[in-house]
Motif scaffolding. Structure first.
Motif, PDB file in Angstrom:
ATOM      1  N   UNK A   1       5.546  -5.724 -10.296  1.00  9.44           N
ATOM      2  CA  UNK A   1       6.553  -7.157 -10.713  1.00  9.44           C
ATOM      3  C   UNK A   1       7.788  -7.162 -10.300  1.00  9.44           C
ATOM      4  N   UNK A   2       8.093  -6.163  -9.534  1.00  5.20           N
ATOM      5  CA  UNK A   2       9.726  -6.198  -8.962  1.00  5.20           C
ATOM      6  C   UNK A   2      10.442  -5.847 -10.187  1.00  5.20           C
TER       7      UNK A   2
ATOM      8  N   UNK B   1       2.227  -9.758  -3.908  1.00  5.80           N
ATOM      9  CA  UNK B   1       3.348  -9.237  -4.927  1.00  5.80           C
ATOM     10  C   UNK B   1       3.310 -10.331  -5.843  1.00  5.80           C
ATOM     11  N   UNK B   2       2.735 -10.362  -6.972  1.00  3.34           N
ATOM     12  CA  UNK B   2       2.934 -11.467  -8.012  1.00  3.34           C
ATOM     13  C   UNK B   2       4.461 -12.021  -8.403  1.00  3.34           C
ATOM     14  N   UNK B   3       5.204 -11.253  -8.282  1.00  2.48           N
ATOM     15  CA  UNK B   3       6.565 -11.543  -8.580  1.00  2.48           C
ATOM     16  C   UNK B   3       7.206 -12.575  -7.486  1.00  2.48           C
ATOM     17  N   UNK B   4       6.595 -12.646  -6.456  1.00  2.09           N
ATOM     18  CA  UNK B   4       7.053 -13.587  -5.196  1.00  2.09           C
ATOM     19  C   UNK B   4       7.072 -15.106  -5.653  1.00  2.09           C
ATOM     20  N   UNK B   5       6.204 -15.432  -6.901  1.00  2.00           N
ATOM     21  CA  UNK B   5       6.131 -16.835  -7.071  1.00  2.00           C
ATOM     22  C   UNK B   5       7.604 -17.517  -7.491  1.00  2.00           C
ATOM     23  N   UNK B   6       8.376 -16.666  -8.026  1.00  2.00           N
ATOM     24  CA  UNK B   6       9.751 -17.385  -8.213  1.00  2.00           C
ATOM     25  C   UNK B   6      10.328 -17.722  -7.030  1.00  2.00           C
ATOM     26  N   UNK B   7      10.436 -16.660  -6.218  1.00  2.00           N
ATOM     27  CA  UNK B   7      11.182 -16.826  -4.946  1.00  2.00           C
ATOM     28  C   UNK B   7      10.796 -18.009  -4.186  1.00  2.00           C
TER      29      UNK B   7
ATOM     30  N   UNK C   1       1.028  -1.081   0.054  1.00  2.00           N
ATOM     31  CA  UNK C   1      -0.103  -0.120  -0.084  1.00  2.00           C
ATOM     32  C   UNK C   1       0.981   1.347   0.064  1.00  2.00           C
ATOM     33  N   UNK C   2       2.129   1.185   0.424  1.00  2.00           N
ATOM     34  CA  UNK C   2       2.831   2.350   0.543  1.00  2.00           C
ATOM     35  C   UNK C   2       3.662   2.392  -0.693  1.00  2.00           C
ATOM     36  N   UNK C   3       3.594   1.383  -1.809  1.00  2.00           N
ATOM     37  CA  UNK C   3       4.448   1.514  -2.963  1.00  2.00           C
ATOM     38  C   UNK C   3       5.645   0.834  -2.966  1.00  2.00           C
ATOM     39  N   UNK C   4       5.879  -0.184  -2.133  1.00  2.00           N
ATOM     40  CA  UNK C   4       7.068  -0.870  -2.082  1.00  2.00           C
ATOM     41  C   UNK C   4       7.104  -1.759  -3.293  1.00  2.00           C
ATOM     42  N   UNK C   5       8.417  -2.135  -3.502  1.00  2.00           N
ATOM     43  CA  UNK C   5       8.813  -3.070  -4.437  1.00  2.00           C
ATOM     44  C   UNK C   5       9.571  -4.330  -3.796  1.00  2.00           C
ATOM     45  N   UNK C   6       9.047  -5.566  -4.248  1.00  2.00           N
ATOM     46  CA  UNK C   6       9.602  -6.624  -3.415  1.00  2.00           C
ATOM     47  C   UNK C   6      11.013  -6.922  -4.117  1.00  2.00           C
TER      48      UNK C   6
ATOM     49  N   UNK D   1      13.034  -8.970   1.416  1.00  2.00           N
ATOM     50  CA  UNK D   1      13.461  -7.700   1.338  1.00  2.00           C
ATOM     51  C   UNK D   1      12.601  -7.052   0.379  1.00  2.00           C
ATOM     52  N   UNK D   2      12.472  -5.733   0.848  1.00  2.00           N
ATOM     53  CA  UNK D   2      11.649  -4.770   0.062  1.00  2.00           C
ATOM     54  C   UNK D   2      12.366  -3.566  -0.474  1.00  2.00           C
TER      55      UNK D   2
END
Lengths: 112, 149, 359
Positions: C211-212, A73-79, A24-29, A46-47
């Motif tokens: 999407x990082x 965070x959709x990109x978490x799937x790889x990790x 909600x604050x606009x962070x990136x994973x 880590x964000x």
């Protein structure tokens, strides 16, 4: 000059709550990884928020099951797939679950 | 080698290398080293290729891919293993997902050492492969004659 | 509704120097969904840390990737130096900065060449790679290697560049800059290039964050973020602006990378002007005990290193999150809805480095 980053401890239940508030604050994973410890695992989330590097350490036992953050965070799937394949961490509700076949390794995984 | 009897085409596949040898293979094709002066062209289609350049070691997942590419190439064909990883696994030998060099999957004719293999060494290997290709071609023709085809 | 079909892309494909596999779900010629599958280059290097002592592991981590080899070694060295609280000499910091920027130059020229090859501009590909060779010659003169350098060590660097060599390099870069400008003008002004790249593969600012995305992918979406601004190595003493794009498409990503080429020339010039005299390495005693994160800006974007040691000569854990690994979700995103014929170009615009991704 070395970067001053944050490293805080979270409990397993707080993983998704923290992820929500950061999103909600606009962070990136930036990354998730796990480290084998004596009696379980350390998970490191880590964000990056406004250029600041924020890390959260979650210690879990060997049998613990955690919730996926792929819905946040959709990109978490790889990790998350990587962690479950290489370390055997049980994660539920991964959006795109490779069922321990992300790298498709010939030798037996997870590594103990 | 007095003259080249053929303008061989190359097929390049990256097994599980670190990229170093791959970019050196590509560097061979570009102006400074320029193997194209021998009539050699890099092709993406295994059915067009005479020489198979493999970089990097073999793991369980790419073993089938390498084999399949090799099988698709027409006879006679030559395999060149580029870089120490392709020869025997190199620095990655102890890693859990590496079986070993390319010869664990397909027969290799020429080994090019180096980490990363230098373009000069790669060109040398390719030229050597041309010699092997010539011999294989002769043997191939004789075998055909014997059969009476 | 038209029929859906699944087309496999890779692992062996003419535009891909490295193997990656995508399952593309097509509706006629439009891609609806892309499912990446990796693992062809997976070696398990993070695990190798248990078999090599922490000094030797440097040679393994450098071989994660042959393009950003120097920066992987440097990230490892900075991480261990941080754990062991070693302060390296100033000259070593400047030398690391110069080699970093040279790596960025050769990587971006390599990428421009591959991009030109992907849209069928063969002569442009040849020109890019011809210019790249000049930088490789400089690497060979200063480190002894063309792609794998092994000049980093924990506590500094192994080789020094003397001042006459640095001056020669700057002269060579001055000459090169003009040549590179005439080359990049083709990318920026030629209408055939614009035709292929403009409006293709749009990744909006919101999608980039969600999407990082990292590196030029992110900056092309208008986000001002560059890990070099943290001031690691000698970047704190160097004046540079973050280059961003605004159109969020493939052309913007190309523009950002071209901008970074000239920025690198500039950074090297500044670093050579400011480099102090002195030793290039300090002795390191003992074993690492503790944990540390390090972030670096590689040619493809932000890389995150994490190391943990327990006071023995073998580390507990080494973790490298490489930029391409972070960019794969963005690739999946931009592939959705694109034309099937644009897939190779879109795969290339993230500047994929598969050996980095899978380690």
């Amino acid at each position: 000059m070395r970067e001053n980053y944050e490293l805080k401890i979270l409990s397993p239940e707080q993983i998704t709550i923290k992820a929500h508030s950061l999103r909600n604050k606009g962070a990136r994973l930036s990354q998730i990884c796990s480290v084998r410890t004596k009696d379980g695992y350390d998970l490191l989330y880590s964000y990056v928020l406004d250029g600041l590097f924020k890390n959260y350490k979650v210690s879990i036992s060997e049998t613990a099951e955690i919730e996926s953050i792929t819905a946040i965070f959709p990109n978490a799937f790889l990790y998350e797939n990587e962690m479950s394949e290489l370390f055997g961490i049980k994660i539920k509700y991964i959006a795109l679950d490779y069922k321990n076949k992300l790298y498709d390794i010939a030798v037996e995984t997870p590594f103990k | 080698m007095a003259k080249i009897t053929k303008s061989p085409w190359l097929l390049h596949y990256d097994g599980s290398s670190c990229n170093g040898c791959d970019i050196e293979v590509l560097a061979c094709l570009t102006p400074v080293y320029d193997v194209e002066r021998f009539g050699i062209i890099n092709t993406g289609n295994p059915k067009h290729a005479d020489i198979f350049l493999v970089t990097g070691g073999i793991n369980e997942k790419n073993k089938a891919v390498v084999k399949q590419l090799y099988d698709q190439m027409p006879e006679p064909k030559v395999v060149v293993a580029v870089g120490i990883c392709a020869c025997n696994g190199g620095v990655f030998k102890d890693a859990y997902n590496i079986i070993g060099g390319v010869d664990k999957a397909i027969p290799v004719d020429v080994y090019v050492p180096g980490c990363a293999a230098r373009p000069e060494a790669i060109i040398d290997g390719v030229v050597k492969a041309l010699g092997v290709l010539d011999e294989k071609q002769k043997a191939f023709k004789e075998a055909k004659k014997k059969k009476g085809v | 509704m038209s029929k859906r079909s699944i087309v496999p892309f890779g692992p062996q494909h003419p535009v891909l120097p490295e193997p990656i596999h995508l399952d593309l779900v097509l509706e006629d010629e439009k891609v609806v969904e892309a499912i990446p599958s990796i693992g062809f280059v997976h070696r398990g290097l993070e695990k190798l840390v248990e078999k090599r002592n922490f000094h030797d592991y440097m040679y393994v981590i450098e071989r994660i990737c042959g393009i950003c080899s120097f920066m992987h070694g440097m990230g490892y060295a900075e991480g261990i130096e941080r754990i062991m609280d070693v302060e390296i000499p100033d000259r070593a910091k400047y030398l690391r900065t110069i080699w970093c920027e040279m790596s960025r130059l050769h990587s971006h020229l390599l990428w421009l060449g591959l991009l030109a090859d992907a849209f069928g501009f063969e002569s442009l590909f040849m020109h890019c790679w011809r210019m790249r060779e000049t930088i490789l010659d400089m690497f060979e003169a200063s480190t002894g290697g063309r792609v794998i350098f092994s000049v980093n060590k924990i506590g500094g660097v192994l080789k020094d560049m003397d001042n006459s060599m640095l001056r020669t390099f700057v002269d060579m870069f001055d000459k090169m800059e003009e040549e590179v400008r005439s080359l990049t003008n083709v990318f920026l002004k030629d209408y055939t290039v614009a035709n292929r790249l403009k409006g293709v593969g749009i990744l909006t600012k919101e999608d980039a964050i969600l999407n990082g995305a990292v590196g030029p992918m992110m900056r092309a979406a208008g986000i001002e973020a560059d890990t070099r601004k943290l001031g690691y190595a000698a970047y704190g003493d160097i004046d540079f602006d973050i280059i961003t794009g605004k159109d969020c498409d493939s052309f913007a990503r190309c523009e950002v990378r071209i901008g970074e080429i000239f920025q690198s020339f500039n950074i090297i010039r500044q670093a050579v002007a400011k480099i102090p005299e002195g030793p290039v390495a300090v002795d390191v005693k003992g074993n690492p005990n503790g944990e540390a994160f390090v972030r670096l800006e590689q040619p493809r974007g932000e890389a995150v290193f994490y190391f943990r040691g327990d006071g023995t000569q073998f580390l507990n854990r080494a973790r490298v999150r490489t930029p391409t690994f972070a960019n794969i979700p963005s690739l999946v995103k931009i592939l959705e809805g694109c034309d099937f014929a644009d897939v190779p170009i879109l795969v290339l615009t993230i500047d994929p480095c598969v050996s980095c991704t899978e380690r």
